[in-house]
Scaffold this active site. Structure first.
Site, PDB file in Angstrom:
ATOM      1  N   THR A  28       0.805  -1.217   0.000  1.00 38.13           N
ATOM      2  CA  THR A  28       0.000   0.000   0.000  1.00 38.13           C
ATOM      3  C   THR A  28       0.840   1.270   0.000  1.00 38.13           C
ATOM      4  O   THR A  28       0.297   2.360  -0.176  1.00 38.13           O
ATOM      5  CB  THR A  28      -0.941   0.030   1.212  1.00 38.13           C
ATOM      6  OG1 THR A  28      -0.145   0.044   2.404  1.00 38.13           O
ATOM      7  CG2 THR A  28      -1.875  -1.165   1.223  1.00 38.13           C
ATOM      8  N   HIS A  45      11.479  -4.310   2.417  1.00 36.32           N
ATOM      9  CA  HIS A  45      10.303  -5.179   2.333  1.00 36.32           C
ATOM     10  C   HIS A  45      10.333  -6.012   1.051  1.00 36.32           C
ATOM     11  O   HIS A  45      10.026  -7.198   1.081  1.00 36.32           O
ATOM     12  CB  HIS A  45       9.020  -4.347   2.390  1.00 36.32           C
ATOM     13  CG  HIS A  45       8.653  -3.916   3.771  1.00 36.32           C
ATOM     14  ND1 HIS A  45       7.645  -4.496   4.483  1.00 36.32           N
ATOM     15  CD2 HIS A  45       9.176  -2.955   4.575  1.00 36.32           C
ATOM     16  CE1 HIS A  45       7.554  -3.916   5.665  1.00 36.32           C
ATOM     17  NE2 HIS A  45       8.467  -2.973   5.743  1.00 36.32           N
ATOM     18  N   GLU A  57       0.535  -3.498  -6.284  1.00 41.24           N
ATOM     19  CA  GLU A  57       0.720  -2.150  -5.743  1.00 41.24           C
ATOM     20  C   GLU A  57      -0.649  -1.479  -5.706  1.00 41.24           C
ATOM     21  O   GLU A  57      -1.193  -1.128  -6.742  1.00 41.24           O
ATOM     22  CB  GLU A  57       1.682  -1.351  -6.621  1.00 41.24           C
ATOM     23  CG  GLU A  57       3.041  -1.987  -6.812  1.00 41.24           C
ATOM     24  CD  GLU A  57       3.976  -1.793  -5.636  1.00 41.24           C
ATOM     25  OE1 GLU A  57       3.690  -0.959  -4.759  1.00 41.24           O
ATOM     26  OE2 GLU A  57       5.010  -2.485  -5.608  1.00 41.24           O
TER      27      GLU A  57
END
Length: 170
Positions: A28, A45, A57
């Site tokens: 996000t 990440h 995404e």
């Protein structure tokens, strides 16, 4: 999965996903080329995700509720704080009354409640610290707190991560 900044909530959430499954990872966060620290956090990440995971995404394309409504496999959403920030930005809601994003939050809660597969959500717990000095800080704290409470009501399990340790709340 609730927790403070750098509490280990994302890593713990990733470990909850089936080891041999093709997991859908819903990112996000929005990349900000002018913020190298943020870029590094996003890179961290990305690097630790297994190659068999697919990444969606949410900042570029359908909304989070729509993404969740379009699948049923193991899915990890990381994180609801950056989702809420993007929604508040898009609606220019930072100076508007609390609850302005109610319909978007309703859609998300409904999508989570109806999700047929394994779903792990990561969200910041921001209500345990200092009261923010700014209106926008208090607004975000109140909105994410209310959203976390609503989502906890429809989730089967709720964990709080503190100092890398997960505690089962529900």
């Amino acid at each position: 999965m609730l927790g403070g900044a750098r509490s280990g909530k994302s890593g713990h959430a990733e470990a909850l996903m089936p080891a041999d499954a093709a997991v859908r990872y819903v990112a996000t966060a929005r990349l900000d080329p002018g913020d190298p620290d943020w870029t590094d956090r996003i890179r961290e990440h990305r690097v630790r995700r297994p190659s068999r995971w697919s990444t969606v995404e949410s900042a570029s394309g359908p909304g989070l509720a729509e993404i969740l409504s379009s699948g049923d496999g193991p899915t990890l959403v990381d994180d609801l704080g950056t989702w809420l920030t993007a929604e508040m930005d898009a609606a220019q809601a930072w100076e508007l009354p609390r609850g302005t994003l109610g319909p978007r939050c309703d859609d998300l809660v409904d999508a989570v409640a109806g999700y047929p597969g394994r779903l792990v959500l990561v969200s910041p717990e921001v209500g345990l610290g200092v009261i923010p000095e700014t209106r926008s800080g208090r607004l975000f704290r109140d909105e994410i707190g209310a959203l976390n409470g609503r989502l906890a009501g429809v989730c089967d399990e709720v964990l709080l991560v503190v100092a890398g340790l997960a505690m089962k709340l529900k």
